[in-house]
Design a protein around this motif. Structure first.
Motif, PDB file in Angstrom:
ATOM      1  N   ALA A 199      34.097 -26.542 -16.416  1.00 15.98           N
ATOM      2  CA  ALA A 199      35.302 -25.879 -15.805  1.00 15.98           C
ATOM      3  C   ALA A 199      35.846 -24.624 -16.432  1.00 15.98           C
ATOM      4  CB  ALA A 199      36.512 -27.106 -16.149  1.00 15.98           C
ATOM      5  N   SER A 200      35.258 -24.591 -17.750  1.00 18.28           N
ATOM      6  CA  SER A 200      35.759 -23.036 -18.318  1.00 18.28           C
ATOM      7  C   SER A 200      35.228 -21.970 -17.420  1.00 18.28           C
ATOM      8  CB  SER A 200      35.280 -23.018 -19.666  1.00 18.28           C
ATOM      9  OG  SER A 200      33.789 -23.132 -19.832  1.00 18.28           O
ATOM     10  N   TYR A 201      34.102 -22.203 -17.052  1.00 17.24           N
ATOM     11  CA  TYR A 201      33.146 -21.119 -16.624  1.00 17.24           C
ATOM     12  C   TYR A 201      33.493 -20.936 -14.865  1.00 17.24           C
ATOM     13  CZ  TYR A 201      30.185 -21.298 -20.497  1.00 17.24           C
ATOM     14  OH  TYR A 201      29.546 -21.329 -21.748  1.00 17.24           O
ATOM     15  N   VAL A 202      34.267 -21.991 -14.174  1.00 14.32           N
ATOM     16  CA  VAL A 202      34.672 -22.122 -12.916  1.00 14.32           C
ATOM     17  C   VAL A 202      35.993 -21.269 -13.032  1.00 14.32           C
ATOM     18  CG1 VAL A 202      35.965 -23.260 -11.142  1.00 14.32           C
ATOM     19  CG2 VAL A 202      33.922 -24.126 -12.323  1.00 14.32           C
ATOM     20  N   GLY A 203      36.649 -21.614 -14.106  1.00  5.41           N
ATOM     21  CA  GLY A 203      37.834 -20.746 -14.417  1.00  5.41           C
ATOM     22  C   GLY A 203      37.546 -19.232 -14.340  1.00  5.41           C
ATOM     23  N   ASN A 204      36.432 -18.686 -15.166  1.00  7.70           N
ATOM     24  CA  ASN A 204      35.951 -17.288 -14.989  1.00  7.70           C
ATOM     25  C   ASN A 204      35.575 -16.817 -13.586  1.00  7.70           C
ATOM     26  OD1 ASN A 204      36.171 -17.202 -17.880  1.00  7.70           O
ATOM     27  ND2 ASN A 204      33.791 -17.734 -18.052  1.00  7.70           N
ATOM     28  N   ILE A 205      34.990 -17.587 -13.008  1.00  5.77           N
ATOM     29  CA  ILE A 205      34.615 -17.234 -11.425  1.00  5.77           C
ATOM     30  C   ILE A 205      35.791 -16.994 -10.761  1.00  5.77           C
ATOM     31  CG2 ILE A 205      33.334 -17.850  -9.495  1.00  5.77           C
ATOM     32  CD1 ILE A 205      31.506 -19.405 -11.257  1.00  5.77           C
ATOM     33  N   LEU A 206      36.962 -17.961 -10.667  1.00  8.03           N
ATOM     34  CA  LEU A 206      37.878 -17.959  -9.820  1.00  8.03           C
ATOM     35  C   LEU A 206      38.672 -16.785 -10.343  1.00  8.03           C
ATOM     36  CD1 LEU A 206      38.431 -21.524  -8.995  1.00  8.03           C
ATOM     37  CD2 LEU A 206      37.552 -19.564  -7.596  1.00  8.03           C
ATOM     38  N   GLY A 207      39.292 -17.180 -11.660  1.00  8.45           N
ATOM     39  CA  GLY A 207      40.372 -16.202 -12.406  1.00  8.45           C
ATOM     40  C   GLY A 207      39.879 -14.936 -12.558  1.00  8.45           C
ATOM     41  N   GLY A 208      38.442 -14.904 -13.168  1.00 13.29           N
ATOM     42  CA  GLY A 208      38.016 -13.374 -13.503  1.00 13.29           C
ATOM     43  C   GLY A 208      37.261 -12.653 -12.573  1.00 13.29           C
ATOM     44  N   GLY A 209      36.881 -13.666 -11.302  1.00 15.09           N
ATOM     45  CA  GLY A 209      36.261 -12.736 -10.294  1.00 15.09           C
ATOM     46  C   GLY A 209      36.986 -12.633  -9.031  1.00 15.09           C
ATOM     47  N   ALA A 210      37.621 -14.128  -8.405  1.00 21.42           N
ATOM     48  CA  ALA A 210      38.238 -14.035  -7.099  1.00 21.42           C
ATOM     49  C   ALA A 210      39.501 -13.466  -7.103  1.00 21.42           C
ATOM     50  CB  ALA A 210      38.258 -15.504  -6.589  1.00 21.42           C
ATOM     51  N   CYS A 211      40.249 -13.544  -7.971  1.00 19.62           N
ATOM     52  CA  CYS A 211      41.479 -12.996  -8.335  1.00 19.62           C
ATOM     53  C   CYS A 211      41.427 -11.330  -8.442  1.00 19.62           C
ATOM     54  CB  CYS A 211      42.346 -13.334  -9.369  1.00 19.62           C
ATOM     55  SG  CYS A 211      42.885 -15.458  -9.200  1.00 19.62           S
ATOM     56  N   VAL A 212      40.348 -10.906  -9.048  1.00 16.25           N
ATOM     57  CA  VAL A 212      40.326  -9.519  -8.956  1.00 16.25           C
ATOM     58  C   VAL A 212      39.845  -8.901  -7.568  1.00 16.25           C
ATOM     59  CG1 VAL A 212      38.941  -7.421 -10.232  1.00 16.25           C
ATOM     60  CG2 VAL A 212      39.699  -9.485 -11.587  1.00 16.25           C
ATOM     61  N   VAL A 213      39.188  -9.651  -6.969  1.00 16.64           N
ATOM     62  CA  VAL A 213      38.815  -9.242  -5.676  1.00 16.64           C
ATOM     63  C   VAL A 213      40.218  -9.373  -4.844  1.00 16.64           C
ATOM     64  CG1 VAL A 213      37.656  -9.817  -3.561  1.00 16.64           C
ATOM     65  CG2 VAL A 213      36.444 -10.064  -5.559  1.00 16.64           C
ATOM     66  N   VAL A 214      41.084 -10.186  -4.788  1.00 19.02           N
ATOM     67  CA  VAL A 214      42.171 -10.387  -4.054  1.00 19.02           C
ATOM     68  C   VAL A 214      43.008  -9.097  -4.620  1.00 19.02           C
ATOM     69  CG1 VAL A 214      44.422 -11.622  -3.673  1.00 19.02           C
ATOM     70  CG2 VAL A 214      42.148 -12.822  -3.772  1.00 19.02           C
ATOM     71  N   TYR A 215      43.042  -8.654  -5.940  1.00 21.09           N
ATOM     72  CA  TYR A 215      44.064  -7.507  -6.227  1.00 21.09           C
ATOM     73  C   TYR A 215      43.536  -6.395  -5.547  1.00 21.09           C
ATOM     74  CZ  TYR A 215      45.531  -3.822  -9.427  1.00 21.09           C
ATOM     75  OH  TYR A 215      45.922  -2.788  -9.922  1.00 21.09           O
ATOM     76  N   ASP A 216      42.199  -6.242  -5.688  1.00 23.23           N
ATOM     77  CA  ASP A 216      41.676  -5.032  -5.369  1.00 23.23           C
ATOM     78  C   ASP A 216      41.972  -4.682  -3.783  1.00 23.23           C
ATOM     79  OD1 ASP A 216      40.113  -2.470  -5.490  1.00 23.23           O
ATOM     80  OD2 ASP A 216      38.498  -3.638  -4.118  1.00 23.23           O
ATOM     81  N   ARG A 217      42.045  -5.922  -2.874  1.00 24.63           N
ATOM     82  CA  ARG A 217      42.162  -5.636  -1.410  1.00 24.63           C
ATOM     83  C   ARG A 217      43.682  -6.010  -0.964  1.00 24.63           C
ATOM     84  NH1 ARG A 217      37.325  -8.969   1.519  1.00 24.63           N
ATOM     85  NH2 ARG A 217      35.653  -7.807   0.587  1.00 24.63           N
ATOM     86  N   TYR A 218      44.397  -6.683  -1.695  1.00 25.43           N
ATOM     87  CA  TYR A 218      45.968  -7.064  -1.070  1.00 25.43           C
ATOM     88  C   TYR A 218      47.019  -6.659  -2.428  1.00 25.43           C
ATOM     89  CZ  TYR A 218      43.096  -9.707   2.071  1.00 25.43           C
ATOM     90  OH  TYR A 218      42.100  -9.884   3.030  1.00 25.43           O
ATOM     91  N   GLY A 219      46.488  -6.406  -3.815  1.00 20.99           N
ATOM     92  CA  GLY A 219      47.632  -5.945  -4.473  1.00 20.99           C
ATOM     93  C   GLY A 219      47.915  -6.930  -5.753  1.00 20.99           C
ATOM     94  N   TRP A 220      48.700  -6.804  -6.514  1.00 17.52           N
ATOM     95  CA  TRP A 220      49.082  -7.539  -7.718  1.00 17.52           C
ATOM     96  C   TRP A 220      49.790  -8.846  -7.325  1.00 17.52           C
ATOM     97  CZ3 TRP A 220      47.899  -7.977 -12.729  1.00 17.52           C
ATOM     98  CH2 TRP A 220      48.923  -8.496 -13.548  1.00 17.52           C
ATOM     99  N   PRO A 221      50.719  -8.973  -6.325  1.00 22.11           N
ATOM    100  CA  PRO A 221      51.334 -10.110  -6.118  1.00 22.11           C
ATOM    101  C   PRO A 221      50.597 -11.061  -5.575  1.00 22.11           C
ATOM    102  CG  PRO A 221      52.954  -7.985  -5.468  1.00 22.11           C
ATOM    103  CD  PRO A 221      51.536  -7.412  -5.808  1.00 22.11           C
ATOM    104  N   ALA A 222      49.700 -10.610  -4.545  1.00 16.88           N
ATOM    105  CA  ALA A 222      48.734 -11.487  -3.968  1.00 16.88           C
ATOM    106  C   ALA A 222      47.831 -12.183  -4.967  1.00 16.88           C
ATOM    107  CB  ALA A 222      47.989 -10.820  -3.023  1.00 16.88           C
ATOM    108  N   ALA A 223      47.546 -11.371  -5.746  1.00 17.15           N
ATOM    109  CA  ALA A 223      46.608 -11.902  -6.873  1.00 17.15           C
ATOM    110  C   ALA A 223      46.988 -13.041  -7.705  1.00 17.15           C
ATOM    111  CB  ALA A 223      45.922 -10.808  -7.726  1.00 17.15           C
ATOM    112  N   ILE A 224      48.299 -12.650  -8.375  1.00 17.62           N
ATOM    113  CA  ILE A 224      49.244 -13.456  -9.209  1.00 17.62           C
ATOM    114  C   ILE A 224      49.624 -14.652  -8.297  1.00 17.62           C
ATOM    115  CG2 ILE A 224      51.270 -13.671 -10.538  1.00 17.62           C
ATOM    116  CD1 ILE A 224      49.172 -11.806 -11.705  1.00 17.62           C
ATOM    117  N   GLY A 225      50.116 -14.444  -7.062  1.00 19.79           N
ATOM    118  CA  GLY A 225      50.312 -15.696  -6.347  1.00 19.79           C
ATOM    119  C   GLY A 225      49.297 -16.584  -6.066  1.00 19.79           C
TER     120      GLY A 225
END
Length: 440
Positions: free
Chosen positions: A165-191
């Motif tokens: 689970a700790s590595y799943v958190g890295n993938i989603l929190g450290g990877g997917a959310c950064v991609v969302v931030y890059d494309r849609y901005g801070w509010p989308a990533a945090i949401g």
């Protein structure tokens, strides 16, 4: 209180005869708890660091953000509070989890009021520190639930899920959310981050906790568990011998990875992507596979598999440690290292849970696992200081020796203590008398 004593007071969570979740549902509950606690942590340690660095934040400031992670190794300081205090109705640990999971969601939503583009990261660091404290405390409650839910037969699978689970958190929190931030901005990533974390809240709300048979009678007895856990047969040799050897060896080896990659000319972006995201995928798979293997080849077998593989993976890192770091070979070596480390971790966590008593499960498991984390942190600092004098390869060889010694001692321990120590006791109250312990 004598070593290993677990007297307490009778305490029912959901009332006699409460219907329990089936085993598969229990593993599903634990999966949701462990994944959601690491989502925000992965975002803070990997994703947020990348976002802030891209905005021009200095490395010194980012180092302050990473120091927040030190909250996790010291969470044993307040673990006894969760074992001792909690409502009798609605589930002792379930009630804690509802509060903590809600707090985690609210802390992430509070980040919506900040903007990393402004360069003012003081509020961001404060909110992140609050989140890490809440997630670390949630981990105590989740571990206590796991101790009570998982039978010896499925304990390996449960700890495989926890480590993965700790590595799943890295993938989603450290990877997917950064991609969302890059494309849609801070509010989308945090949401997205808050929404995924809220899934755990729904799972906890539907969770039916088993009846709690006892808990420490007072805070003094609860904190006494910090030391009495070591009084169980073989626990001292395990916690003060096997665990330090393996964690010091692994921590020393891994501490040299990032400096070596920098020395070899890798960019910070590539280092973060490979070490935080790419290596997490095989680690997730390794954790789940190792969890299933515990029931088939035993704790000692998984420990040998993980420890020997970890020593071999460290050998594969020698080219990197001597300044040669071709992208393909180095990435494969790092993936192998993290997968092997995960397998060894599953074995270590499973035995830690064997030594965790139901009455003080949160404290016991937290003490044993936190000691390993502390050893790893200290080993990293010592390894880098030593490497400055004798070089990376010499430290790597010393790390391999420690790993092999840890495996050997661990196998010897499991031969002497192959089964979970019998520490579960029944507690009754005698009218007009203090609590008495009745051996089960």
């Amino acid at each position: 209180m004598n070593p290993g004593e677990t007297t307490g007071r009778p305490d029912q969570a959901d009332g006699p005869g409460a219907r329990l979740d089936p085993p598969r549902a229990r593993l599903g509950t634990l999966t949701a708890l462990y994944v959601t606690q690491f989502l925000g942590f992965g975002f803070i340690t990997i994703g947020l660091s990348s976002i802030l660095r891209a905005g021009g934040t200095s490395l010194d400031t980012l180092a302050l953000l990473n120091l927040i992670g030190l909250i996790w190794p010291v969470k044993f300081l307040w673990a006894p509070i969760l074992d001792r205090y909690g409502p009798r109705r609605g589930g002792h640990y379930r009630s804690w989890l509802l509060v903590l999971q809600s707090g985690m969601v609210l802390a992430l939503l509070a980040l919506l009021a900040t903007d990393p583009a402004t360069g003012r990261i003081g509020p961001i660091v404060a909110i992140c520190a609050a989140f890490v404290f809440l997630s670390a405390t949630q981990d105590i409650a989740a571990d206590a639930v796991a101790v009570r839910l998982l039978s010896e037969r499925v304990r390996g699978a449960g700890n495989g899920i926890q480590v993965a689970a700790s590595y799943v958190g890295n993938i989603l929190g450290g990877g997917a959310c950064v991609v969302v931030y890059d494309r849609y901005g801070w509010p989308a990533a945090i949401g997205l981050l808050a929404g995924l974390t809220a899934v755990g809240l729904v799972v906890v709300w539907r969770f039916r906790e088993p009846d709690r048979v006892a808990r420490p009678v007072d805070a003094r007895q609860a904190y006494g568990a910090l030391l009495s856990v070591l009084g169980q047969p073989g626990c001292r040799n395990w916690a003060l011998g096997v665990v330090p050897l393996l964690y010091v060896g692994a921590g020393a080896a891994y501490a040299m990875v990032t400096p070596s990659l920098v020395d070899a000319g890798w960019s910070l972006q590539r280092i973060g992507f490979v070490t935080g995201i790419v290596t997490s995928v095989p680690a997730v798979i390794a954790g789940l596979v190792a969890g299933g293997l515990v029931a088939r080849i035993g704790r000692a077998g998984v420990l040998v598999l993980g420890g020997v593989s970890l020593a071999g993976a460290t050998l594969l890192l020698l080219p990197l440690l001597t300044g040669r770091a071709p992208a393909g070979f180095t990435t494969v070596a790092l993936c192998f290292f993290m997968a092997a480390y995960t397998v060894a971790n599953v074995a270590l966590y499973t035995v830690n849970m064997d030594y965790s008593r139901p009455v003080t499960g949160g404290t016991d498991f937290t003490v044993l696992s936190s000691f390993g984390l502390i050893c790893s942190y200290l080993a990293g600092a010592v390894a880098l200081a030593t490497a400055a004098r004798v070089g990376y390869p010499a430290v790597a060889v010393a790390a391999i020796v420690l790993m092999v010694a840890g495996v050997g001692l661990g196998v010897r321990h499991q031969r002497r203590h192959p089964r979970r120590p019998e520490t579960v006791e029944t507690v009754v109250r005698v009218p007009s008398e203090p609590l008495h312990k009745v051996p089960g």
